[in-house]
Design a protein around this motif. Structure first.
Motif, PDB file in Angstrom:
ATOM      1  N   GLY A 235       0.837  -1.199   0.000  1.00  0.00           N
ATOM      2  CA  GLY A 235       0.000   0.000   0.000  1.00  0.00           C
ATOM      3  C   GLY A 235       0.870   1.246   0.000  1.00  0.00           C
ATOM      4  O   GLY A 235       0.602   2.220  -0.712  1.00  0.00           O
ATOM      5  N   TYR A 238       2.509   1.838  -3.537  1.00  0.00           N
ATOM      6  CA  TYR A 238       1.593   2.410  -4.519  1.00  0.00           C
ATOM      7  C   TYR A 238       1.249   3.867  -4.224  1.00  0.00           C
ATOM      8  O   TYR A 238       0.961   4.639  -5.142  1.00  0.00           O
ATOM      9  CB  TYR A 238       0.318   1.578  -4.590  1.00  0.00           C
ATOM     10  N   TYR A 239       1.250   4.260  -2.954  1.00  0.00           N
ATOM     11  CA  TYR A 239       0.786   5.590  -2.566  1.00  0.00           C
ATOM     12  C   TYR A 239       1.889   6.443  -1.943  1.00  0.00           C
ATOM     13  O   TYR A 239       1.593   7.329  -1.144  1.00  0.00           O
ATOM     14  CB  TYR A 239      -0.375   5.464  -1.577  1.00  0.00           C
ATOM     15  N   PRO A 296      -9.903   2.824  -1.252  1.00  0.00           N
ATOM     16  CA  PRO A 296      -9.638   1.463  -1.744  1.00  0.00           C
ATOM     17  C   PRO A 296     -10.265   1.168  -3.111  1.00  0.00           C
ATOM     18  O   PRO A 296     -10.011   0.111  -3.680  1.00  0.00           O
ATOM     19  CB  PRO A 296     -10.255   0.573  -0.659  1.00  0.00           C
ATOM     20  N   ASP A 298      -9.599   3.053  -5.670  1.00  0.00           N
ATOM     21  CA  ASP A 298      -8.653   3.581  -6.636  1.00  0.00           C
ATOM     22  C   ASP A 298      -8.056   2.481  -7.502  1.00  0.00           C
ATOM     23  O   ASP A 298      -7.883   1.341  -7.052  1.00  0.00           O
ATOM     24  CB  ASP A 298      -7.499   4.292  -5.926  1.00  0.00           C
ATOM     25  N   LYS A 300      -5.036   2.203  -8.255  1.00  0.00           N
ATOM     26  CA  LYS A 300      -3.778   1.765  -7.652  1.00  0.00           C
ATOM     27  C   LYS A 300      -4.022   0.726  -6.556  1.00  0.00           C
ATOM     28  O   LYS A 300      -3.329  -0.296  -6.498  1.00  0.00           O
ATOM     29  CB  LYS A 300      -3.014   2.968  -7.090  1.00  0.00           C
ATOM     30  N   TYR A 301      -4.974   0.981  -5.684  1.00  0.00           N
ATOM     31  CA  TYR A 301      -5.225   0.028  -4.601  1.00  0.00           C
ATOM     32  C   TYR A 301      -5.789  -1.276  -5.154  1.00  0.00           C
ATOM     33  O   TYR A 301      -5.444  -2.362  -4.689  1.00  0.00           O
ATOM     34  CB  TYR A 301      -6.179   0.625  -3.562  1.00  0.00           C
ATOM     35  N   GLN A 302      -6.628  -1.163  -6.166  1.00  0.00           N
ATOM     36  CA  GLN A 302      -7.187  -2.353  -6.811  1.00  0.00           C
ATOM     37  C   GLN A 302      -6.069  -3.182  -7.461  1.00  0.00           C
ATOM     38  O   GLN A 302      -6.064  -4.415  -7.381  1.00  0.00           O
ATOM     39  CB  GLN A 302      -8.196  -1.940  -7.878  1.00  0.00           C
ATOM     40  N   MET A 304      -2.937  -3.253  -6.512  1.00  0.00           N
ATOM     41  CA  MET A 304      -2.144  -3.853  -5.440  1.00  0.00           C
ATOM     42  C   MET A 304      -2.807  -5.130  -4.927  1.00  0.00           C
ATOM     43  O   MET A 304      -2.146  -6.170  -4.780  1.00  0.00           O
ATOM     44  CB  MET A 304      -1.968  -2.845  -4.300  1.00  0.00           C
ATOM     45  N   VAL A 468      -1.592   5.093   4.122  1.00  0.00           N
ATOM     46  CA  VAL A 468      -2.086   3.929   3.383  1.00  0.00           C
ATOM     47  C   VAL A 468      -1.249   2.704   3.750  1.00  0.00           C
ATOM     48  O   VAL A 468      -1.742   1.574   3.705  1.00  0.00           O
ATOM     49  CB  VAL A 468      -2.059   4.176   1.860  1.00  0.00           C
ATOM     50  N   PHE A 472      -4.814   2.478   6.349  1.00  0.00           N
ATOM     51  CA  PHE A 472      -5.619   3.645   5.974  1.00  0.00           C
ATOM     52  C   PHE A 472      -5.806   4.577   7.170  1.00  0.00           C
ATOM     53  O   PHE A 472      -6.905   4.865   7.621  1.00  0.00           O
ATOM     54  CB  PHE A 472      -6.965   3.226   5.381  1.00  0.00           C
ATOM     55  N   GLY A 504     -13.187  -3.107  -2.876  1.00  0.00           N
ATOM     56  CA  GLY A 504     -12.860  -1.692  -2.790  1.00  0.00           C
ATOM     57  C   GLY A 504     -14.068  -0.829  -2.490  1.00  0.00           C
ATOM     58  O   GLY A 504     -14.009   0.102  -1.684  1.00  0.00           O
TER      59      GLY A 504
END
Length: 538
Positions: A235, A238-239, A296, A298, A300-302, A304, A468, A472, A504
């Protein structure tokens, strides 16, 4: 202290990282002089740390105590280890007596409430600026890395000291590695450079070894143990750029011009978002989550989660979802799994496991850092590197007594925290064939490779500087209903019961619904995210 390692690390993530997210203001720049030039060495120092279950730590600390008493024969240093599993209860009992004072002088502070920390512990601040007589009379703080003496979460003082570090790796069975053909032409072991290459390694293990699990991990919980660490480190990868969105700006209640005025985002700097380098205004993070700017859902989170699902449970044990942290690792110790993910406490676990099982088939272990994930477009990670859980460890606090006793105990801490004291401790571990969790935070100490096999690896930075990379902003770990939803949704998505997209959406909704409740629990205004520049307590 391995039995407490998962608990301690989780507490570190939840509490230690809290300083990065909630702190405002600064410490006392000119602390009062509370020490004397001459120490009265006629006294007793009681050390009560959770080391009773781990004789190698107990023996090493007693070696330091003996060396100190050789210098000061009139001082009696008693090392009385406590049982790790009951240590928190023991601590609570020591400090629950109102004005009464425990006999303990040195304790582990990680599980002490902030109220006890600031009222029952000595503030190191005034001692750290004193010369350390055991380290060439240099200013004590100048003989240690900054991570050794962290500011408390409320920034009122320094109540804990750390002498070493901890980081995380993928650990592997070298016998199975060779059986799988994961060796170079020169006979050395291969290490994956990317997440996709790690998946290729898993496929090769599955293909070339008989009935062996490529990766063992517990899927019973997602806020402690390996699953929580993987979710947090990736996480964060990615962020990593989130720091630019949530840093305090001029006019914010927590803005510190000394560090924030000139701060700029530098993703290549592993410490760019360290609390000592900039201030995170967490209200800006929660506002972004409420406004669907960082969620979640996003891409990016998806991405990951999708990448993690290519490993888990595809290359894991069949009963992954019901296994806890320890059950999963039993597969590894039995030679039935090729890899696990853990912290550097794992070196001592390895020693203990086979010492307790003399008839077991012993194997050598190797290790490598978590390889970075890759992507394109909106699903591309912000950073090309992966940071770690862990960081500074030790959490040694001095219980507040009268000035004479405080000065004496601090004098011992100066000795233990000197190059001489650390060398004695490390030499004892070496003689015992034991390990330490990381490189020393005391400058000029050369940690022997025999006690820390990963000494050549530089710490890659802390993932939980990033909200993140910290559940979170602790929503998934400290808020009751969000915690329960996070655990349930993680189980569902990794078990294939829901899609990543549905995961998400539902997690975002849970977070957004629970932020006002979380704020109330924190003593903040329930809608404080609407005015991130204002103090949420007012």
């Amino acid at each position: 202290m391995k039995k407490l390692s998962a608990l301690l690390l989780s507490a570190l993530l939840l509490l230690g990282a809290f300083a990065a997210f909630t702190g405002c203001g600064g410490g006392n720049d000119n602390p009062p002089d509370t020490t004397t030039d001459k120490i009265d060495y006629n006294g007793t120092i009681n050390i009560n740390l959770p080391i009773k279950d781990y004789p190698f730590e107990d023996i090493a600390l007693k070696a330091v105590a003996e060396a100190y008493m050789d210098k000061h024969p009139e001082t009696d240093v008693k090392v009385e280890g406590q049982t790790s599993s009951t240590y928190k209860d023991w601590l609570d009992s020591q400090f629950a007596g109102g004005s009464s004072v425990t006999d303990a002088d040195i304790v582990q502070t990680l599980l002490i409430s902030n109220a006890y920390l600031t009222t029952k512990m000595v503030d190191y601040s005034s001692y750290l600026v004193k010369p350390n007589p055991y380290n060439q009379n240099k200013s004590w703080k100048d003989t240690m890395e900054e991570e050794a003496y962290p500011l408390s979460t409320d920034r009122s003082g320094i109540y804990t000291l750390n002498f070493t570090t901890n980081m995380s790796f993928f650990f592997y069975n070298k016998t199975l590695w060779k059986q799988a053909g994961l060796t170079n032409a020169d006979g050395t072991d291969k290490a994956p450079k990317t997440w996709d290459e790690l998946l290729e390694f898993c496929a090769q293990i599955e293909s070339n070894t008989q009935d062996k699990v490529p990766f063992a991990v517990g899927g019973a919980t997602y806020t402690t143990g390996a699953m929580s660490w993987l979710l947090n480190i990736y996480g964060d990868q990615y962020y990593r750029g989130i720091a630019d969105d949530i840093h305090a700006v001029a006019g914010d209640y927590c803005y510190d011009p000394d560090i924030d005025a000139d701060w700029t985002l530098d993703i290549t700097d592993k410490n760019n978002d360290s609390p000592s380098n900039y201030t995170a205004n967490m209200l800006r993070f929660y506002a972004a989550l409420m406004d669907n700017q960082i969620t979640p859902k996003d891409a990016k989170y998806q991405a990951m989660i999708t990448n993690l699902k290519k490993l888990i449970p595809v290359y894991c044990q069949d009963n992954f979802i019901s296994n806890n942290y320890y059950q999963a690792e039993e597969l590894f110790w039995g030679g039935n799994a090729a890899m696990v993910y853990n912290t550097t406490d794992f070196f001592n676990t390895y020693k203990q496991i086979f010492a307790q099982r003399p008839d077991a088939e012993k194997f050598e272990i190797g290790f490598f850092p978590a390889p970075p994930m890759t992507g394109t477009g909106d699903a591309k990670p912000d950073a090309d590197t992966v940071r770690s859980v862990g960081g500074a460890v030790g959490w040694y606090g001095v219980v507040k007594k009268d000035k004479k006793q405080n000065d004496l105990v601090m004098d011992f801490m100066m000795f233990w925290g000197s190059k001489e004291g650390q060398d004695i401790y490390n030499q004892s571990l070496k003689e015992q064939g034991a390990y330490i969790s990381g490189n020393s935070l005391v400058k000029d100490v050369d940690t022997p490779a025999e006690i820390y096999p990963a000494k050549e690896y530089e710490f890659p930075g802390l993932c939980h500087n990033n909200p993140v990379g910290q559940f979170f902003g602790n929503l998934a770990s400290m808020n009751g209903s969000s915690y329960q939803m996070f655990e349930a949704l993680c189980k569902n998505v990794f078990n294939g019961d829901i899609t990543v997209a549905r995961f998400g959406e539902q997690l975002t909704k849970a977070f957004q619904n629970d932020i006002p409740t979380y704020f109330t629990q924190m003593g903040w205004k329930s809608d404080a995210y609407l005015t991130p520049e204002k103090d949420p307590r007012l």
